[in-house]
Design an enzyme around this catalytic site. Structure first.
Site, PDB file in Angstrom:
ATOM      1  N   ASP A  12       1.572  -1.222  -0.105  1.00 15.32           N
ATOM      2  CA  ASP A  12       0.060  -0.220  -0.352  1.00 15.32           C
ATOM      3  C   ASP A  12       0.970   1.031  -0.163  1.00 15.32           C
ATOM      4  OD1 ASP A  12      -1.745   2.444   0.325  1.00 15.32           O
ATOM      5  OD2 ASP A  12      -2.495   1.043   2.220  1.00 15.32           O
ATOM      6  N   TYR A 234       1.710  -0.191  15.233  1.00 19.43           N
ATOM      7  CA  TYR A 234       0.299  -0.119  14.215  1.00 19.43           C
ATOM      8  C   TYR A 234       0.180   0.437  12.944  1.00 19.43           C
ATOM      9  CZ  TYR A 234      -4.169  -1.160  12.008  1.00 19.43           C
ATOM     10  OH  TYR A 234      -5.112  -1.225  11.157  1.00 19.43           O
ATOM     11  N   LYS A 237      -3.416  -3.971   8.785  1.00 17.35           N
ATOM     12  CA  LYS A 237      -3.019  -5.338   8.745  1.00 17.35           C
ATOM     13  C   LYS A 237      -2.409  -5.060   7.387  1.00 17.35           C
ATOM     14  CE  LYS A 237      -5.711  -6.202  12.098  1.00 17.35           C
ATOM     15  NZ  LYS A 237      -5.282  -7.757  12.955  1.00 17.35           N
TER      16      LYS A 237
END
Ligand code: F6R
Ligand code: MG
Ligand code: MG
Length: 371
Positions: A12, A234, A237
């Site tokens: 991404d 984080y 995902k």
């Protein structure tokens, strides 16, 4: 026989808008890089796709797995696409490129990787699965069904070349250990592990010695990169991908895509913190919208011809999957109605990998003893 390698590498590097999909200019930029690599003879063939906000580079070549040249090409392609993403001020431009410079192998640097090296058969059907808004363990259920469940794969019962079953390579992604389990004889042990999908993930599947296929060549592979373990915080995902070979001693194409008729629950979705159904969609609907989802999967089908990736066939672009999509939408309604309550929201242990601990820190000093 010279082997062919198929590498599916994704990252991404900027969403449009938000985290929903990939802007066409990024794909165009990636195409420029890979086209050049094909002209230079590094790649035999390639296709560029997107799963939600993930840019997917599917490449065939003769360099084997973990090739510095191929990983370097993917890294530089993502860097080039990131420049475009920055120029367009896309959301999270360059988000999955976790290090400054490429150092020989793209593993552990942010992108997800699935690579298979094998001798191309007389007919070599291959399915590339790409998911968005979920994690590597989301492949445990379908890969188990494809290669070990006789209620899914009729060939396990009726085809003598598959009757002995397969060998599963399972990774403990936290402890970085692996174990090989044979099915059907170790089926229950396999399920004991892979049911805990945030910890144990299927990495590869191999044929057994009795198979007509070489037993050392994997027939399926799944990306198992966990960004959290790389970044230490984080950063989304890990939107996994998988490659699955099919037919003639392997599950038939229809057996390979059959598990997705059931929109099973996966973790991810909004902020990587929610359970929700996985929705099989056509390339057109490979975008995450409602509550940043629901998590979606696309399936690109190919026949290999001397390394050429003949395709893609958009396998979920089919009314046979309409019911699965409708069911997924209904499950999405039901799960969403729970709002911030578990089991829609993930349990605390899994939230450790998201932003919740930062909220908890604020309250830490206000907790009083109750006894
Ligand atoms: C989940 C995902 C999104 C984002 C959410 C918040 O994997 O990518 O659901 O977590 O849109 O994104 P930021 O923090 O970028 O505003
Ligand atoms: Mg994103
Ligand atoms: Mg994504």
């Amino acid at each position: 026989m010279e082997k062919i390698t198929v590498s599916l590498i994704k990252a991404d590097v900027g969403g449009f808008p938000g985290h929903s999909t990939v802007h066409p200019d990024l794909k165009e930029r990636a195409n420029k890089e890979l086209k050049q690599a094909k002209q230079n003879g590094l790649l035999v063939d390639y296709h560029i796709l997107n799963a939600g906000d993930d840019l997917e580079l599917l490449m065939s070549h003769r360099k084997g797995v973990d090739s510095e040249e191929i990983h370097g090409l993917a890294w530089h392609t993502f860097e080039a696409a990131t420049e475009v993403a920055k120029e367009l001020k896309l959301h999270g431009a360059g988000q999955d490129l976790l290090v400054d410079a490429f150092s020989g192998n793209i593993r552990g640097m942010g992108p997800g990787i699935a690579e298979l090296e094998f001798v191309e058969r007389g007919s070599e059907p291959l399915v590339a699965f790409m998911m968005d808004k979920t994690e590597p363990g989301a492949f445990n259920y379908p890969i188990y069904k494809i290669f070990a469940d006789p209620f899914n794969t009729a060939g396990l019962v009726v085809d003598p070349t598959m009757h002995d079953g397969f060998v599963f390579e399972v990774w403990d992604i936290k402890k970085k250990k692996r174990v090989f389990l044979r099915t059907p004889e170790e089926l229950y042990s396999l399920l004991a592990l892979i049911g805990a999908k945030s910890e144990y993930v299927i990495k590869r599947v191999f044929p057994k010695v009795t198979s007509p296929l070489p037993k050392d060549e994997p027939v399926a592979v799944i990306s198992t990169e966990k960004l959290f373990f790389t970044a230490g915080k984080y950063v989304g995902k890990d939107d996994p991908v998988a490659l699955v070979r099919s037919q003639s001693g392997l599950p038939a194409l229809g057996e390979v895509i059959e598990p997705f008729a059931m929109p099973y629950l996966v973790s991810g979705w909004m902020r990587g913190s929610h359970n929700g159904p996985i929705m099989p969609v056509s390339f057109t609907y490979s975008k995450c919208t409602r509550f940043d989802g629901p998590p979606r999967v696309i399936a690109a089908g190919f026949q290999l011809s001397k390394g050429r990736l003949v395709g893609p066939a958009d396998l979920f672009d089919d009314p046979a999957y309409d019911r699965a999509r409708r069911k997924a939408a209904m499950i999405a309604d039901y799960m969403r109605a729970h709002g911030p309550f578990e089991p829609h929201r993930l349990p605390i242990e899994e939230m450790e990998y998201t932003t919740l601990p930062n909220v908890m820190k604020k309250l830490a000093g206000r907790f009083e003893d109750t006894e």
